[in-house]
Design an enzyme around this catalytic site. Structure first.
Site: not given
Ligand code: NAD
Length: 418
Positions: A107-108
């Site tokens: 994720a980011k």
């Protein structure tokens, strides 16, 4: 391809994905699943500025994959953040976590803002409202953010507090990279540099080289490069040059890294260090050495300069230091590349340890953190190198193939929920 195109990191990520997917023989359907982010959220964040004005910022959180576990990845604050960038960085995290086989997806997050122009109060209000906006996506079992560009332990503390106030209980495991007082882990600060050293030691042993006989050049003297330099020097490596954005320092007998750190702390620069000679920062990258560690920024090794590298081992401390076109040149030169998704995965590995400790409510001493990090880095290096040898592909292709294969296997085993 122009140099500009070559330097597009998303293009590079795509080239490497396509290459690995083709070699694995993944079908079109699985390629589509692996390429598409699982979930994306855009939030518009109203923030009261110190002068009383109301401003609205835009933020993103992308979970590229949650097939192998909760999403994991940093949050960056920068004026040029875009959803495409966040998507690509999230996929990068998926592959990195899969290479070291920790039970996370990728994720980011990012917020379009200029933290240099904001007060601490404004940053705190921005962080808390952003956290409230992405509240439904994050959580210790869902998605665990961490610091990235322009965010730090304090920002993580604000996220942890906002989440905890909403949940009604102190939830330290919702973020990593926290201050020690709030469930941070010993050893996190130096984990990425330590990981670089550990995989370099593994590579050296393949060449029958000893640290004491190895000359090292490091680009970037920050968290990753500085820690790698310190730990490698302690292990006996000869660090012959450090390259920074404003100059380079060279000593054929090996630099005194602790003295150079003290000098930089005092003067703000590595320049004018008495324990070495000043050198052109571009030329320093081409010094004959056994190990080159680019640990500064992306796209520093391109089609224009890859041919001039003079190292046996390239340990990619930074994310994306080598362009996809340069990969071919390095392979022709026979340089042993330790790709970024393996070489700098020590950071996310100790983030994983932080999350485990928070969930157990039982904290490890530094020796235990470091020995478990060593176990994972050594095993992951062997996994990648063995995969490459068996299938006659370079280490980067091997790392991507291994990662894609692990994520694809998880998806196949879970089946497609309908
Ligand atoms: P940092 O800001 O602490 O250090 C970077 C250093 O590189 C600074 O000293 C800076 O002056 C120098 N630098 C910047 N541009 C340069 C250039 N063109 N030439 C020479 N020196 C230059 O950052 P960091 O945390 O050490 O991260 C470095 C790289 O490692 C980034 O690509 C980052 O994404 C990656 N990375 C960091 C971690 C981590 O745990 N910090 C984990 C994985 C990957």
């Amino acid at each position: 391809m122009t140099l500009e195109q070559e330097k597009n990191p998303w293009l590079a990520a795509e080239v490497r994905f396509d290459n690995a997917a083709a070699k694995l023989g993944l079908d079109d359907g699985m390629r589509k699943v692996l390429k598409s982010p699982a979930r994306e959220m855009t939030v518009h964040i109203p923030v009261q500025l110190d002068d009383g004005r109301l401003e609205v910022f835009t933020g993103y959180r992308v979970q590229h994959s949650i097939a192998r576990g909760p999403g994991k990845g940093g949050i960056r604050y920068a004026p040029d953040v875009s959803i495409d960038e966040v998507r690509a960085l999230a996929s990068w995290m998926t592959w990195k976590c899969a290479v070291v086989n920790i039970p996370y997806g990728g994720a980011k997050g990012g917020v379009i803002c200029n933290p240099a122009l904001m007060s601490d109060g404004e940053l705190e209000r921005l962080t808390r409202r952003y956290t409230a906006g992405i509240m439904d996506m994050i959580g210790p079992d869902r998605d665990i953010p961490a610091p990235d560009m322009n965010t730090n332990a304090q920002v993580m503390a604000w996220i942890m507090d906002t989440y905890s106030m909403r949940m009604g209980s102190a939830t330290t495991a919702v973020v990593t990279g926290k201050p020690m007082e709030l469930g941070g882990s010993l050893g996190r600060q130096e984990a990425t540099g330590r990981g670089c050293m550990l995989v370099t030691l593994e590579a050296l042993s393949r060449f029958g080289l000893k640290p004491e006989d190895s000359k090292v050049v490091i680009q970037g003297f920050g968290n990753v490069g500085g820690m790698a330099a310190r730990l490698m020097a302690k292990r006996g490596f000869r660090i012959i040059a450090i390259v920074e954005y404003d100059g380079a320092v060279y000593n054929a007998n090996g630099l005194d890294i602790e003295a150079l750190m003290a000098h930089r702390k005092e003067t703000g620069s590595i320049n004018e260090f008495e324990g070495g000679e000043a050198m052109d920062k571009r030329e320093a990258m081409f010094l004959p050495c056994d190990v080159l560690v680019p640990a500064a920024t992306e796209n520093v090794i391109t089609s224009e300069n890859a041919g001039k590298l003079n190292c046996r081992i390239l340990c990619e401390g930074a994310n994306g230091p080598t362009t996809a076109v340069a990969d071919g040149i390095l392979a022709e030169k026979g340089i042993f590349v330790i790709p970024d998704i393996l070489a700098n995965a020590g950071g996310v590995t100790v983030s994983y340890f932080e999350w485990v400790q928070d969930r157990q409510g039982y904290f490890w001493n530094e020796g235990l953190v470091n020995s478990r990090l060593e176990e994972i880095m050594v095993r992951s290096f062997a996994d990648v190198a063995n995969w490459g040898e068996k299938r006659k592909v370079d280490n980067r292709t091997a790392a991507y193939m291994l990662a894609l294969d692990r994520v694809a296997s998880a998806i196949r085993l879970r089946g497609i929920y309908a």
